[in-house]
Design a protein around this motif. Structure first.
Motif, PDB file in Angstrom:
ATOM      1  N   VAL A  55       0.840  -1.199   0.000  1.00  0.00           N
ATOM      2  CA  VAL A  55       0.000   0.000   0.000  1.00  0.00           C
ATOM      3  C   VAL A  55       0.876   1.251   0.000  1.00  0.00           C
ATOM      4  CG1 VAL A  55      -1.664   1.352   1.324  1.00  0.00           C
ATOM      5  CG2 VAL A  55      -1.965  -1.114   1.111  1.00  0.00           C
ATOM      6  N   GLU A  56       1.936   1.225   0.785  1.00  0.00           N
ATOM      7  CA  GLU A  56       2.875   2.356   0.804  1.00  0.00           C
ATOM      8  C   GLU A  56       3.499   2.559  -0.573  1.00  0.00           C
ATOM      9  OE1 GLU A  56       6.997   3.783   3.087  1.00  0.00           O
ATOM     10  OE2 GLU A  56       6.262   1.732   3.282  1.00  0.00           O
ATOM     11  N   ALA A  57       3.921   1.477  -1.199  1.00  0.00           N
ATOM     12  CA  ALA A  57       4.543   1.564  -2.530  1.00  0.00           C
ATOM     13  C   ALA A  57       3.540   2.048  -3.566  1.00  0.00           C
ATOM     14  CB  ALA A  57       5.101   0.199  -2.927  1.00  0.00           C
ATOM     15  N   LYS A 100     -14.237   5.667 -14.945  1.00  0.00           N
ATOM     16  CA  LYS A 100     -13.276   4.961 -14.101  1.00  0.00           C
ATOM     17  C   LYS A 100     -12.666   5.846 -13.016  1.00  0.00           C
ATOM     18  CE  LYS A 100     -11.917   1.377 -17.404  1.00  0.00           C
ATOM     19  NZ  LYS A 100     -10.774   0.724 -18.113  1.00  0.00           N
ATOM     20  N   TRP A 101     -13.050   7.115 -12.991  1.00  0.00           N
ATOM     21  CA  TRP A 101     -12.504   8.025 -11.976  1.00  0.00           C
ATOM     22  C   TRP A 101     -13.085   7.693 -10.613  1.00  0.00           C
ATOM     23  CZ3 TRP A 101     -14.023  11.934  -8.553  1.00  0.00           C
ATOM     24  CH2 TRP A 101     -13.011  12.812  -8.137  1.00  0.00           C
ATOM     25  N   LYS A 102     -12.217   7.539  -9.622  1.00  0.00           N
ATOM     26  CA  LYS A 102     -12.645   7.163  -8.277  1.00  0.00           C
ATOM     27  C   LYS A 102     -12.216   8.173  -7.218  1.00  0.00           C
ATOM     28  CE  LYS A 102     -14.275   3.172  -9.718  1.00  0.00           C
ATOM     29  NZ  LYS A 102     -15.706   2.828  -9.665  1.00  0.00           N
ATOM     30  N   GLY A 103     -11.826   9.358  -7.649  1.00  0.00           N
ATOM     31  CA  GLY A 103     -11.408  10.369  -6.687  1.00  0.00           C
ATOM     32  C   GLY A 103      -9.911  10.403  -6.491  1.00  0.00           C
ATOM     33  N   CYS A 104      -9.485  11.070  -5.447  1.00  0.00           N
ATOM     34  CA  CYS A 104      -8.064  11.181  -5.116  1.00  0.00           C
ATOM     35  C   CYS A 104      -7.638   9.933  -4.342  1.00  0.00           C
ATOM     36  CB  CYS A 104      -7.826  12.433  -4.272  1.00  0.00           C
ATOM     37  SG  CYS A 104      -6.143  12.571  -3.620  1.00  0.00           S
ATOM     38  N   GLY A 105      -6.714   9.182  -4.906  1.00  0.00           N
ATOM     39  CA  GLY A 105      -6.255   7.958  -4.254  1.00  0.00           C
ATOM     40  C   GLY A 105      -5.635   8.207  -2.897  1.00  0.00           C
ATOM     41  N   PHE A 106      -4.996   9.365  -2.738  1.00  0.00           N
ATOM     42  CA  PHE A 106      -4.362   9.694  -1.461  1.00  0.00           C
ATOM     43  C   PHE A 106      -5.411   9.938  -0.381  1.00  0.00           C
ATOM     44  CE2 PHE A 106      -1.300  10.685  -4.727  1.00  0.00           C
ATOM     45  CZ  PHE A 106      -0.122  10.183  -4.205  1.00  0.00           C
ATOM     46  N   LEU A 107      -6.461  10.677  -0.723  1.00  0.00           N
ATOM     47  CA  LEU A 107      -7.519  10.957   0.250  1.00  0.00           C
ATOM     48  C   LEU A 107      -8.317   9.697   0.571  1.00  0.00           C
ATOM     49  CD1 LEU A 107      -8.926  14.406  -0.939  1.00  0.00           C
ATOM     50  CD2 LEU A 107      -7.349  13.936   0.940  1.00  0.00           C
ATOM     51  N   ARG A 108      -8.594   8.897  -0.425  1.00  0.00           N
ATOM     52  CA  ARG A 108      -9.349   7.668  -0.186  1.00  0.00           C
ATOM     53  C   ARG A 108      -8.571   6.716   0.708  1.00  0.00           C
ATOM     54  NH1 ARG A 108     -10.420   4.900  -5.319  1.00  0.00           N
ATOM     55  NH2 ARG A 108     -11.578   3.459  -3.992  1.00  0.00           N
ATOM     56  N   THR A 109      -7.268   6.616   0.482  1.00  0.00           N
ATOM     57  CA  THR A 109      -6.442   5.752   1.328  1.00  0.00           C
ATOM     58  C   THR A 109      -6.385   6.297   2.753  1.00  0.00           C
ATOM     59  OG1 THR A 109      -5.087   5.082  -0.570  1.00  0.00           O
ATOM     60  CG2 THR A 109      -4.153   4.735   1.622  1.00  0.00           C
ATOM     61  N   ALA A 110      -6.264   7.617   2.881  1.00  0.00           N
ATOM     62  CA  ALA A 110      -6.231   8.229   4.217  1.00  0.00           C
ATOM     63  C   ALA A 110      -7.531   7.946   4.963  1.00  0.00           C
ATOM     64  CB  ALA A 110      -6.011   9.736   4.092  1.00  0.00           C
ATOM     65  N   MET A 122       0.173   6.627   5.217  1.00  0.00           N
ATOM     66  CA  MET A 122      -0.344   7.924   5.654  1.00  0.00           C
ATOM     67  C   MET A 122       0.750   8.985   5.531  1.00  0.00           C
ATOM     68  SD  MET A 122      -3.564   7.685   6.565  1.00  0.00           S
ATOM     69  CE  MET A 122      -4.020   8.822   7.882  1.00  0.00           C
ATOM     70  N   LYS A 123       1.969   8.589   5.834  1.00  0.00           N
ATOM     71  CA  LYS A 123       3.088   9.524   5.733  1.00  0.00           C
ATOM     72  C   LYS A 123       3.373   9.886   4.273  1.00  0.00           C
ATOM     73  CE  LYS A 123       5.191   7.754   9.978  1.00  0.00           C
ATOM     74  NZ  LYS A 123       6.354   7.067  10.596  1.00  0.00           N
ATOM     75  N   VAL A 124       3.250   8.903   3.403  1.00  0.00           N
ATOM     76  CA  VAL A 124       3.445   9.162   1.971  1.00  0.00           C
ATOM     77  C   VAL A 124       2.382  10.124   1.468  1.00  0.00           C
ATOM     78  CG1 VAL A 124       3.412   8.136  -0.332  1.00  0.00           C
ATOM     79  CG2 VAL A 124       4.573   6.960   1.531  1.00  0.00           C
ATOM     80  N   GLY A 125       1.136   9.893   1.872  1.00  0.00           N
ATOM     81  CA  GLY A 125       0.040  10.760   1.446  1.00  0.00           C
ATOM     82  C   GLY A 125       0.191  12.177   1.951  1.00  0.00           C
ATOM     83  N   ALA A 126       0.574  12.318   3.223  1.00  0.00           N
ATOM     84  CA  ALA A 126       0.766  13.650   3.802  1.00  0.00           C
ATOM     85  C   ALA A 126       1.889  14.391   3.091  1.00  0.00           C
ATOM     86  CB  ALA A 126       1.068  13.531   5.294  1.00  0.00           C
ATOM     87  N   ALA A 127       2.966  13.671   2.786  1.00  0.00           N
ATOM     88  CA  ALA A 127       4.097  14.294   2.086  1.00  0.00           C
ATOM     89  C   ALA A 127       3.689  14.739   0.688  1.00  0.00           C
ATOM     90  CB  ALA A 127       5.264  13.311   2.013  1.00  0.00           C
ATOM     91  N   HIS A 128       2.884  13.936   0.015  1.00  0.00           N
ATOM     92  CA  HIS A 128       2.418  14.285  -1.330  1.00  0.00           C
ATOM     93  C   HIS A 128       1.600  15.569  -1.304  1.00  0.00           C
ATOM     94  CE1 HIS A 128       0.636  13.873  -5.329  1.00  0.00           C
ATOM     95  NE2 HIS A 128      -0.539  14.102  -4.758  1.00  0.00           N
ATOM     96  N   LYS A 129       0.655  15.647  -0.375  1.00  0.00           N
ATOM     97  CA  LYS A 129      -0.182  16.840  -0.267  1.00  0.00           C
ATOM     98  C   LYS A 129       0.652  18.073   0.067  1.00  0.00           C
ATOM     99  CE  LYS A 129      -4.180  14.965  -1.135  1.00  0.00           C
ATOM    100  NZ  LYS A 129      -4.996  15.374  -2.302  1.00  0.00           N
TER     101      LYS A 129
END
Length: 206
Positions: A55-57, A100-110, A122-129
């Motif tokens: 999931v992190e990768a 096929k659009w499902k939203g922001c993958g980072f927000l959905r994972t969070a 969560m750290k990867v997502g926060a860093a991306h944002k």
């Protein structure tokens, strides 16, 4: 003939990207990913020590491509700075109209990992944002806008709000409405900063 290990890893990650984004991380098992990638579950574990690692990768693999796409939309948009910022929202609205659009993958994972704040994804997502926010702040600073940090944060709030609201109402028009709000914020900042920049230029002349 077996594929090289790097190819197997890439195939697993590609499968994870498709399945995690389409169905969510909790709904997808490593068995599902192995089947999609055409490898054994043992091979998945050879390259990724756990599902959490995968999931992190998955999120890490989306980081730079997503940021590059935002920059492309911004740079290729016609008009001034307010128009370029609004263009990001309008492009998201266009993307959201694809089935096929499902939203922001980072927000959905969070959202799926909300009870696991220490999860590496969560750290990867926060860093991306944060990278997106800092990039936008730098664009504002380059043009001498006052309050660039606060302005970029406001735009990010509108952007992520648009992502979430589209998923709730299934209506991409919310991204366009948020884009007009972002345009107004940036226009106000440009108009309030221009006199100051002009004054600085005049005071620098003999």
């Amino acid at each position: 003939m077996n594929r090289p290990n790097s190819n197997a890893r890439d195939g697993i990650l590609t499968a994870a990207n498709k399945l995690f984004y389409a169905e969510g991380i909790r709904a997808v098992s490593l068995d599902n990913i192995a089947e999609k990638a055409g490898v054994t579950k043992k091979t998945v574990y050879y390259h990724f020590k756990s599902k959490d690692d995968l999931v992190e990768a998955y999120l890490a693999s989306r980081d730079q491509p997503n940021l590059a796409l935002y920059r492309k939309w911004f740079e290729e948009a016609d008009g001034g700075l307010p128009d370029k910022v609004a263009a990001i929202f309008y492009q998201i609205a266009t993307s959201a109209r694809h089935p096929k659009w499902k939203g922001c993958g980072f927000l959905r994972t969070a959202a799926e990992l909300a009870n696991m704040p220490g999860h590496p994804a969560m750290k990867v997502g926060a860093a991306h944002k944060k990278k997106f926010e800092l990039w936008l702040e730098q664009e504002f600073e380059n043009l001498g806008l006052d309050g660039s940090a606060a302005l970029s944060r406001q735009v990010v709030l509108l952007l992520d709000g648009a992502f979430s609201t589209i998923l709730v109402h299934r209506d991409p028009d919310y991204a366009e409405t948020a884009g007009e709000a972002a345009r107004a914020l940036v226009e106000r900042a440009v108009n309030s900063s221009t006199p100051k920049r002009s004054g600085q230029m005049e005071s620098a002349n003999p």
